[in-house]
Design a protein around this motif. Structure first.
Motif, PDB file in Angstrom:
ATOM      1  N   VAL A  51       0.839  -1.195   0.000  1.00 32.46           N
ATOM      2  CA  VAL A  51       0.000   0.000   0.000  1.00 32.46           C
ATOM      3  C   VAL A  51       0.877   1.250   0.000  1.00 32.46           C
ATOM      4  CG1 VAL A  51      -1.978  -1.078   1.128  1.00 32.46           C
ATOM      5  CG2 VAL A  51      -0.159  -0.111   2.514  1.00 32.46           C
ATOM      6  N   THR A  52       0.395   2.300  -0.671  1.00 37.46           N
ATOM      7  CA  THR A  52       1.185   3.531  -0.695  1.00 37.46           C
ATOM      8  C   THR A  52       0.416   4.715  -0.120  1.00 37.46           C
ATOM      9  OG1 THR A  52       0.380   3.986  -2.919  1.00 37.46           O
ATOM     10  CG2 THR A  52       2.508   2.844  -2.735  1.00 37.46           C
ATOM     11  N   GLU A  53      -0.893   4.576  -0.048  1.00 34.41           N
ATOM     12  CA  GLU A  53      -1.679   5.679   0.495  1.00 34.41           C
ATOM     13  C   GLU A  53      -3.026   5.168   0.994  1.00 34.41           C
ATOM     14  OE1 GLU A  53      -2.977   8.560  -2.392  1.00 34.41           O
ATOM     15  OE2 GLU A  53      -3.579   7.045  -3.839  1.00 34.41           O
ATOM     16  N   ILE A  63     -10.925  19.651   6.333  1.00 37.07           N
ATOM     17  CA  ILE A  63      -9.991  18.753   7.019  1.00 37.07           C
ATOM     18  C   ILE A  63      -8.943  19.617   7.718  1.00 37.07           C
ATOM     19  CG2 ILE A  63      -8.349  16.844   6.752  1.00 37.07           C
ATOM     20  CD1 ILE A  63     -11.254  16.131   5.986  1.00 37.07           C
ATOM     21  N   HIS A  64      -8.878  19.526   9.053  1.00 37.68           N
ATOM     22  CA  HIS A  64      -7.960  20.392   9.806  1.00 37.68           C
ATOM     23  C   HIS A  64      -6.584  19.756   9.963  1.00 37.68           C
ATOM     24  CE1 HIS A  64     -11.444  22.743  10.377  1.00 37.68           C
ATOM     25  NE2 HIS A  64     -11.990  21.984  11.318  1.00 37.68           N
ATOM     26  N   SER A  65      -6.528  18.520  10.416  1.00 37.48           N
ATOM     27  CA  SER A  65      -5.230  17.875  10.620  1.00 37.48           C
ATOM     28  C   SER A  65      -5.399  16.365  10.653  1.00 37.48           C
ATOM     29  CB  SER A  65      -4.602  18.346  11.938  1.00 37.48           C
ATOM     30  OG  SER A  65      -5.431  17.941  13.017  1.00 37.48           O
ATOM     31  N   GLU A  70       1.159   8.113  16.211  1.00 39.28           N
ATOM     32  CA  GLU A  70       1.553   9.292  16.987  1.00 39.28           C
ATOM     33  C   GLU A  70       2.102  10.404  16.088  1.00 39.28           C
ATOM     34  OE1 GLU A  70       1.059   9.518  20.422  1.00 39.28           O
ATOM     35  OE2 GLU A  70      -0.091   7.739  19.841  1.00 39.28           O
ATOM     36  N   GLU A  71       2.093  10.183  14.785  1.00 45.27           N
ATOM     37  CA  GLU A  71       2.756  11.149  13.916  1.00 45.27           C
ATOM     38  C   GLU A  71       1.807  12.005  13.089  1.00 45.27           C
ATOM     39  OE1 GLU A  71       5.851   9.229  11.537  1.00 45.27           O
ATOM     40  OE2 GLU A  71       6.416   8.215  13.427  1.00 45.27           O
ATOM     41  N   ASP A  72       2.133  13.273  13.002  1.00 48.71           N
ATOM     42  CA  ASP A  72       1.352  14.164  12.143  1.00 48.71           C
ATOM     43  C   ASP A  72       1.629  13.866  10.682  1.00 48.71           C
ATOM     44  OD1 ASP A  72       0.169  15.602  14.174  1.00 48.71           O
ATOM     45  OD2 ASP A  72       1.912  16.915  14.393  1.00 48.71           O
ATOM     46  N   VAL A  73       0.584  13.948   9.884  1.00 45.70           N
ATOM     47  CA  VAL A  73       0.755  13.805   8.434  1.00 45.70           C
ATOM     48  C   VAL A  73       0.451  15.169   7.822  1.00 45.70           C
ATOM     49  CG1 VAL A  73      -0.033  12.618   6.350  1.00 45.70           C
ATOM     50  CG2 VAL A  73      -0.078  11.422   8.550  1.00 45.70           C
ATOM     51  N   ASP A  74       1.420  15.755   7.151  1.00 40.67           N
ATOM     52  CA  ASP A  74       1.190  17.088   6.597  1.00 40.67           C
ATOM     53  C   ASP A  74       0.928  17.083   5.105  1.00 40.67           C
ATOM     54  OD1 ASP A  74       1.479  18.396   9.041  1.00 40.67           O
ATOM     55  OD2 ASP A  74       3.667  18.178   8.904  1.00 40.67           O
ATOM     56  N   ASP A  75       1.312  16.003   4.438  1.00 42.63           N
ATOM     57  CA  ASP A  75       1.215  16.017   2.971  1.00 42.63           C
ATOM     58  C   ASP A  75      -0.051  15.344   2.442  1.00 42.63           C
ATOM     59  OD1 ASP A  75       2.156  13.669   3.976  1.00 42.63           O
ATOM     60  OD2 ASP A  75       3.708  13.351   2.458  1.00 42.63           O
ATOM     61  N   PHE A  76      -1.144  15.477   3.158  1.00 43.46           N
ATOM     62  CA  PHE A  76      -2.411  14.950   2.613  1.00 43.46           C
ATOM     63  C   PHE A  76      -2.974  15.932   1.588  1.00 43.46           C
ATOM     64  CE2 PHE A  76      -3.640  17.344   6.430  1.00 43.46           C
ATOM     65  CZ  PHE A  76      -4.684  18.116   5.971  1.00 43.46           C
ATOM     66  N   THR A  77      -3.745  15.403   0.649  1.00 40.24           N
ATOM     67  CA  THR A  77      -4.355  16.278  -0.372  1.00 40.24           C
ATOM     68  C   THR A  77      -5.819  15.917  -0.587  1.00 40.24           C
ATOM     69  OG1 THR A  77      -3.669  14.760  -2.122  1.00 40.24           O
ATOM     70  CG2 THR A  77      -2.218  16.640  -1.685  1.00 40.24           C
ATOM     71  N   LEU A  78      -6.570  16.901  -1.031  1.00 38.59           N
ATOM     72  CA  LEU A  78      -7.982  16.686  -1.352  1.00 38.59           C
ATOM     73  C   LEU A  78      -8.163  16.869  -2.853  1.00 38.59           C
ATOM     74  CD1 LEU A  78     -10.399  18.587   1.082  1.00 38.59           C
ATOM     75  CD2 LEU A  78     -10.330  16.124   0.628  1.00 38.59           C
ATOM     76  N   LEU A  88      -9.875  12.090  -0.310  1.00 35.34           N
ATOM     77  CA  LEU A  88      -8.808  12.568   0.580  1.00 35.34           C
ATOM     78  C   LEU A  88      -7.643  11.574   0.497  1.00 35.34           C
ATOM     79  CD1 LEU A  88      -7.648  14.263   2.980  1.00 35.34           C
ATOM     80  CD2 LEU A  88      -9.041  12.833   4.505  1.00 35.34           C
ATOM     81  N   HIS A  89      -6.490  12.050   0.026  1.00 36.46           N
ATOM     82  CA  HIS A  89      -5.320  11.172  -0.115  1.00 36.46           C
ATOM     83  C   HIS A  89      -4.365  11.366   1.060  1.00 36.46           C
ATOM     84  CE1 HIS A  89      -6.048  10.007  -4.386  1.00 36.46           C
ATOM     85  NE2 HIS A  89      -6.736  11.142  -4.366  1.00 36.46           N
ATOM     86  N   ILE A  90      -4.076  10.283   1.759  1.00 38.23           N
ATOM     87  CA  ILE A  90      -3.136  10.322   2.878  1.00 38.23           C
ATOM     88  C   ILE A  90      -1.997   9.343   2.568  1.00 38.23           C
ATOM     89  CG2 ILE A  90      -2.903  10.078   5.381  1.00 38.23           C
ATOM     90  CD1 ILE A  90      -6.046  10.124   5.465  1.00 38.23           C
ATOM     91  N   PRO A  91      -0.826   9.874   2.203  1.00 39.22           N
ATOM     92  CA  PRO A  91       0.278   8.977   1.856  1.00 39.22           C
ATOM     93  C   PRO A  91       0.647   8.095   3.052  1.00 39.22           C
ATOM     94  CG  PRO A  91       0.804  11.258   1.299  1.00 39.22           C
ATOM     95  CD  PRO A  91      -0.449  11.294   2.107  1.00 39.22           C
ATOM     96  N   HIS A  92       0.822   6.808   2.786  1.00 38.48           N
ATOM     97  CA  HIS A  92       1.254   5.932   3.875  1.00 38.48           C
ATOM     98  C   HIS A  92       1.773   4.606   3.344  1.00 38.48           C
ATOM     99  CE1 HIS A  92       1.589   4.605   7.986  1.00 38.48           C
ATOM    100  NE2 HIS A  92       0.990   3.457   7.673  1.00 38.48           N
ATOM    101  N   VAL A  93       2.995   4.271   3.693  1.00 40.33           N
ATOM    102  CA  VAL A  93       3.512   2.929   3.383  1.00 40.33           C
ATOM    103  C   VAL A  93       3.644   2.175   4.699  1.00 40.33           C
ATOM    104  CG1 VAL A  93       4.719   3.526   1.250  1.00 40.33           C
ATOM    105  CG2 VAL A  93       5.883   3.779   3.452  1.00 40.33           C
TER     106      VAL A  93
END
Ligand code: BES
Ligand code: ZN
Length: 615
Positions: A51-53, A63-65, A70-78, A88-93
């Protein structure tokens, strides 16, 4: 093993990569700003390691945050929005590259003024006139405008919720605790839904709510003014419905079955939110003539809420089965004649829906399995087709394999698929295999011969639907229709014509009058109301049909009354056909009336009427 499709044409989420296994909502109701703010925490399980996202459904949300673990994700996009909302794309590997991990995504968000799931009522629009009111309606794809989620019926998960509000809150869950916060002046209501449910069954209402017991496991909720009348309307039948359904299918799984009677702008007759059926106040007619809607919503506790359609293309598995069970409840309590009569009224609704789609040039929506790919809005496909064609298929199966076997099959089907999701093809193969094992060779062959699945699933229009229901209770309705059709000045009518009629008979009679190829004359329409007191009926099923007859006859004396009535009901089943007929009679008045009342309607209803009026 059952492999259900990992895609849902009505969701933008990457469903083949992740499944929600639990979610927790923490919400605050802000009546001042007319927004709900809060946090949703989704527990997500990956289905593979590459998985990548994470892609979630949202619609008109801020979307506020976002945090993962425990980690903030700052590079999400709508994404830019389309009819299905914005992804809503939330990058995650995966860090561990283990499928067996659960990822916890926590999203802070608020709803916006465009939210399609919520209606915010000012005090003036409540019966008490003192407090504001908020309610949600998430089916089919509006949950995504209330919180970010995998907004698909193919994903089911248990949930908890903590909701802060100045006014009492109910949800589609069990209430676990309540506490008052002196600092904020808000009360915190805690809920838990232990059974896995799809997102469309998340529901919330908050307002000046009072409650009364209507059965050993049932409570009625409504604004204080309507409490007594509503209690009376449902206390007689609710528990008996539950018992009859239990003996038809299986034990009631959700512990409690409550009903919330909403303000008049509620856009549906009823909505089967688990533990808390939401219902229109038009059911409270003072004569218990609309309790069948409760039988219907209760039946969803099995069909839909336990066994869930995998996508909105297979919606008939929710609604067709529910109509089938609703009519089995009716049969258990009032006999086969009552079931046949209800099926007959249902058949008329199916004919009307097919006619309507034909007129709109949307015959593709008359298929039992419509094609919703290409970002089609499920609300546009909504009609009586999945209800009544779905019922007709199940009834046809019953006739083919016999009632005894059908009773057994019903129990087996709901036992096999409880807490799961299902599509039409799995339904078919389960039925075929079950009949082979339990009905023997002969019945099995009969089933193969009798049921043309291609036709049932994909043919447009009425196709194989057999309208042959017992007409014992209907004969009188047909005869009276004929009498009105053929009447001249000397024919006399009186209340005796409809003495001892069931409310449903009056409905069928008016349906038939409305369907005459030559509409009644204006003077007959006037006489009709006078003969049976129709214009003062408290039953919206009756009143709306009388108005349909009058509008089809272009009786202009009634236009103003109809227009005013459109400001008192928000149930789409009544509002939409009435606007369409009023448009044909007096387009300007129809548009003016909509402008006058549009703030009264729920956002979904407002959108649909806009389309109906071509605005
Ligand atoms: N689940 C439906 C209502 C619904 C369907 C809401 C699709 C949004 C999208 C509910 O169970 C229903 O069918 N209500 C009917 C009741 C009737 C068939 C007895 C209604 O609202 O009229
Ligand atoms: Zn339903």
């Amino acid at each position: 093993m059952i492999v259900t499709k990992a895609t849902d044409p009505s969701s933008l989420s990457n469903l083949s990569d992740w499944r929600t296994t639990k979610f927790d909502l923490d919400l605050t109701v802000d009546f001042g700003k007319k927004i709900v703010t809060g946090t949703v925490e989704l527990a997500l399980k990956p289905t593979h390691v590459n998985v990548t996202e994470i892609v979630l459904d949202t619609s008109y949300l801020d979307i506020h945050s976002i945090r993962i673990g425990e980690e903030d994700v700052d590079d999400f996009t709508l994404d830019e929005r389309n009819t299905l909302g914005s992804a809503l794309h939330i990058p995650h590997v995966l860090r561990t590259r283990m499928v067996n991990t659960t990822v916890h995504v926590s999203i802070k968000f608020s709803t916006t003024s465009n939210c399609t799931a919520l209606q915010w009522l000012p005090p003036a629009q409540t019966s008490g006139k003192q407090h504001p009111y908020l309610f949600s309606q998430c089916q089919a794809i509006h949950a995504r405008s209330l919180f970010p989620c995998q907004d698909t019926p193919s994903v089911k998960a248990p949930y908890t919720a903590r909701v802060r509000s100045p006014l009492p809150v109910v949800m589609s869950a069990l209430r676990t605790s309540t506490s008052y916060d002196r600092d904020t002046g808000l009360t915190e209501y805690n809920f838990e839904q232990p059974l896995p449910i799809p997102s469309y069954l998340v529901a919330l209402a908050s307002g000046d709510l009072a409650s009364a017991r209507i059965g050993p496991r049932s409570t009625l909720w409504t604004e204080p003014k309507e409490l007594l009348a509503s209690k009376w309307e449902f206390e007689h039948d609710t528990e008996e419905f539950i018992r009859t359904a239990e003996s038809t299918v299986s034990n009631y799984a959700w512990q409690t079955y409550d009903i919330l009677i909403l303000p008049p702008s509620f856009p549906y007759g009823g909505m089967e939110n688990p533990n808390m059926t939401f219902a229109t106040p038009t059911l409270v007619s003072g004569d218990r003539s609309n309790v069948d809607v409760v039988a219907h919503e209760l039946a969803h506790s099995w069909s839909g809420n336990l066994v869930t359609n995998v996508s909105w293309e297979h919606f008939w598995l929710n609604e067709g089965w529910t109509v089938y069970l609703e009519r089995m409840i009716l049969r258990g309590m009032h006999g086969e004649e009552a079931r046949q009569f209800s099926a007959l009224i249902g058949y008329q609704a199916l004919v009307d829906s097919v006619d309507e789609f034909k007129e709109q040039g949307h015959m593709e929506y008359t298929r039992l399995i419509p094609d919703l790919t290409g970002c089609k809005d499920p609300d546009d496909a909504f009609s009586s087709v999945p209800y009544e064609k779905g019922f007709a298929l199940l009834y046809h199966i019953e006739k083919t394999i016999g009632m005894d076997l059908m009773d057994e099959f019903t129990k087996a089907y709901f036992a096999e698929y409880r807490l799961k999701t299902i599509d039409s093809f799995t339904f078919r193969s389960f039925l075929e295999n079950w009949v082979k094992t339990n009905g023997g060779e002969e019945v099995s062959e009969k089933l193969a011969k009798e049921i043309d699945w291609e036709d049932w699933f994909y043919a447009q229009g009425l196709a194989k639907v057999d309208p042959n229901f017992d007409t014992t209770l209907a004969q009188k309705c047909y005869a009276l229709t004929k009498k009105w059709e053929e009447a001249d000045d000397s024919t006399s009518f009186s209340k005796d014509d409809i003495k001892d009629w069931l409310p449903g008979q009056l409905v069928l009679f008016l349906d038939k009058l409305g369907a005459l190829s030559t509409p009644l004359s204006n003077s007959k329409v006037e006489k009709l109301a006078a003969a049976y007191d129709l214009r003062s009926s408290h039953n919206a099923e009756v009143l709306s049909r009388y108005y349909a007859v009058a509008l089809k006859s272009k009786w202009s004396d009634v236009y103003k009354e109809v227009a005013d009535w459109l400001g008192t009901v928000g149930r789409m089943k009544f509002v939409r056909p009435t606007y369409r007929l009023l448009r044909e009679s007096d387009k300007e008045l129809a548009v003016k009336t909509f402008e006058r009342f549009k703030d009264f309607y729920h956002p979904i209803c407002r959108e649909m009427v806009k389309k109906d009026l071509g605005l």
